[in-house]
Design a protein around this motif. Structure first.
Motif, PDB file in Angstrom:
ATOM      1  N   TYR A  19      85.973  78.846  34.684  1.00 13.60           N
ATOM      2  CA  TYR A  19      84.660  78.206  34.781  1.00 13.60           C
ATOM      3  C   TYR A  19      84.839  76.702  34.977  1.00 13.60           C
ATOM      4  O   TYR A  19      85.145  75.968  34.031  1.00 13.60           O
ATOM      5  N   ALA A  42      82.935  74.102  35.516  1.00 11.50           N
ATOM      6  CA  ALA A  42      82.136  73.128  34.769  1.00 11.50           C
ATOM      7  C   ALA A  42      82.681  72.969  33.348  1.00 11.50           C
ATOM      8  O   ALA A  42      82.789  71.859  32.829  1.00 11.50           O
ATOM      9  N   LYS A  43      83.019  74.091  32.725  1.00 10.25           N
ATOM     10  CA  LYS A  43      83.605  74.057  31.377  1.00 10.25           C
ATOM     11  C   LYS A  43      84.931  73.312  31.388  1.00 10.25           C
ATOM     12  O   LYS A  43      85.235  72.552  30.464  1.00 10.25           O
ATOM     13  N   GLN A  70      77.867  81.220  37.525  1.00 15.93           N
ATOM     14  CA  GLN A  70      79.176  81.518  36.948  1.00 15.93           C
ATOM     15  C   GLN A  70      79.456  83.020  36.931  1.00 15.93           C
ATOM     16  O   GLN A  70      80.450  83.466  36.357  1.00 15.93           O
ATOM     17  N   TRP A 101      77.367  85.336  35.571  1.00 13.74           N
ATOM     18  CA  TRP A 101      76.814  86.014  34.393  1.00 13.74           C
ATOM     19  C   TRP A 101      75.342  86.351  34.652  1.00 13.74           C
ATOM     20  O   TRP A 101      74.580  85.501  35.104  1.00 13.74           O
ATOM     21  N   LEU A 136      76.338  70.449  33.564  1.00 12.71           N
ATOM     22  CA  LEU A 136      75.939  71.179  32.361  1.00 12.71           C
ATOM     23  C   LEU A 136      76.258  72.664  32.520  1.00 12.71           C
ATOM     24  O   LEU A 136      76.102  73.223  33.597  1.00 12.71           O
ATOM     25  N   PHE A 137      76.695  73.273  31.448  1.00 15.86           N
ATOM     26  CA  PHE A 137      77.043  74.698  31.470  1.00 15.86           C
ATOM     27  C   PHE A 137      76.542  75.409  30.226  1.00 15.86           C
ATOM     28  O   PHE A 137      76.820  76.597  30.024  1.00 15.86           O
TER      29      PHE A 137
END
Lengths: 200, 200
Positions: free
Chosen positions: A59, A61-62, B49, B51, B169-170
């Motif tokens: 991921y 962004a993470k 992502q 999900w 942001l995630f």
């Protein structure tokens, strides 16, 4: 009266574990909590969630957030921190060696050396020479590396990792007090306070 | 001299956002930071992502942890908290209504009412009657619900969500000070301190 007890679960490839490994000795001494240091592997736990590498790789962004956040947190703690492209590193040798090292009083210094080598110096902790340097700097004998590679010690790491999964761990660092699980360096103080408040 | 500024990003379906929504008014007043409250939607970000629902639903260990962690944190803060099977709730109507409500001084009370209805009372925040009750308790007129459903207001929420994604942001709650991003209720104080320290 026995001291309050806490288990500290860490993974040598985990950036946020670096923070707790460096902070915990002083914080746990202040709180009067006896801590059992438990290196484990996140790989099998991530695999059980369908991930073949670190979520910070999967991921974007993470991952971007993590690097910047680590920079800020390390700066606030006065810790050196280098970004690295080779993340996550192979941490099995470090974890096996730490299990043996932690049977001695110098074990914590060894663990801190491994994180400093990796995240402050950018070294490869899967390299036997790097492990030997970490042992030496902690005044531990080089033959611990052979003891680390016995079948019994390999099984022990597997058992610890299975216990982590049974206890519901899904990331590192984590802290357990009895059946209570706390996840993340942010929760270090909360976990210590819980141990003190709920001591037998 | 202008006050230090911070943006607060929250999602009405997010359990951890409940904590920050309740804590932030007092903390930001103490810190002397002006906060812009920015409701946004995590759904499109999670979808990007891969999900199709909350990660707390997809990853059982994370989900189990979150419920227990929320119980502990709410107990420590003196907040009522009820576990719910219907998680995540549909939060679009709440977010649209909050955008309009936050143009008034009662907007923060409205947002807090929505979280209390959902996480303390177990009510469905997608229900128009529940929204009307939240408006009424904040002494806001019921016709805000119609204003919430205009195309302009719908587009505004989409724009905010796209800005959140552009800013990296995630998850929620998140805080931004300039280009610096902070994620999680644990980081509320850190973000406020950053805003103060780096004020123009």
């Amino acid at each position: 009266m026995t001291k309050p007890q806490m288990d500290f679960w860490f993974e040598f490839a985990s950036t946020y574990s670096y923070l707790s490994v460096m902070r915990l000795p002083a914080r746990s001494a202040e709180a009067g909590v006896a801590v059992r240091w438990r290196p484990f592997l996140l790989g099998p736990i991530f695999a059980s969630q369908g991930w073949d590498t670190s979520p910070f790789k999967i991921y974007a962004a993470k991952g971007n957030y993590m690097w910047r956040d680590m920079e800020r947190r390390c700066a606030a703690l006065g810790l050196t921190f280098k970004r690295s492209d080779t993340m996550p590193q192979h941490s099995v040798l470090a974890a096996r060696t730490a299990q043996i090292a932690l049977e001695t009083p110098q074990g914590i210094a060894f663990c801190q050396n491994v994180y400093l080598m990796q995240f402050a110096e950018g070294m490869n902790i899967a390299d036997t020479d790097v492990m030997a340097a970490c042992l030496s700097a902690a005044r531990l004998p080089a033959d611990l590396l052979e003891k680390a590679q016995t079948d019994a010690n390999k099984h022990r790491l597997r058992d610890t990792t299975e216990e982590a999964m049974r206890r519901g761990l899904f990331g590192a660092p984590s802290f357990t007090v009895g059946d209570e699980l706390f996840w993340g360096d942010d929760q270090l103080e909360t976990a210590l306070a819980w141990a003190v408040e709920h001591a037998a």
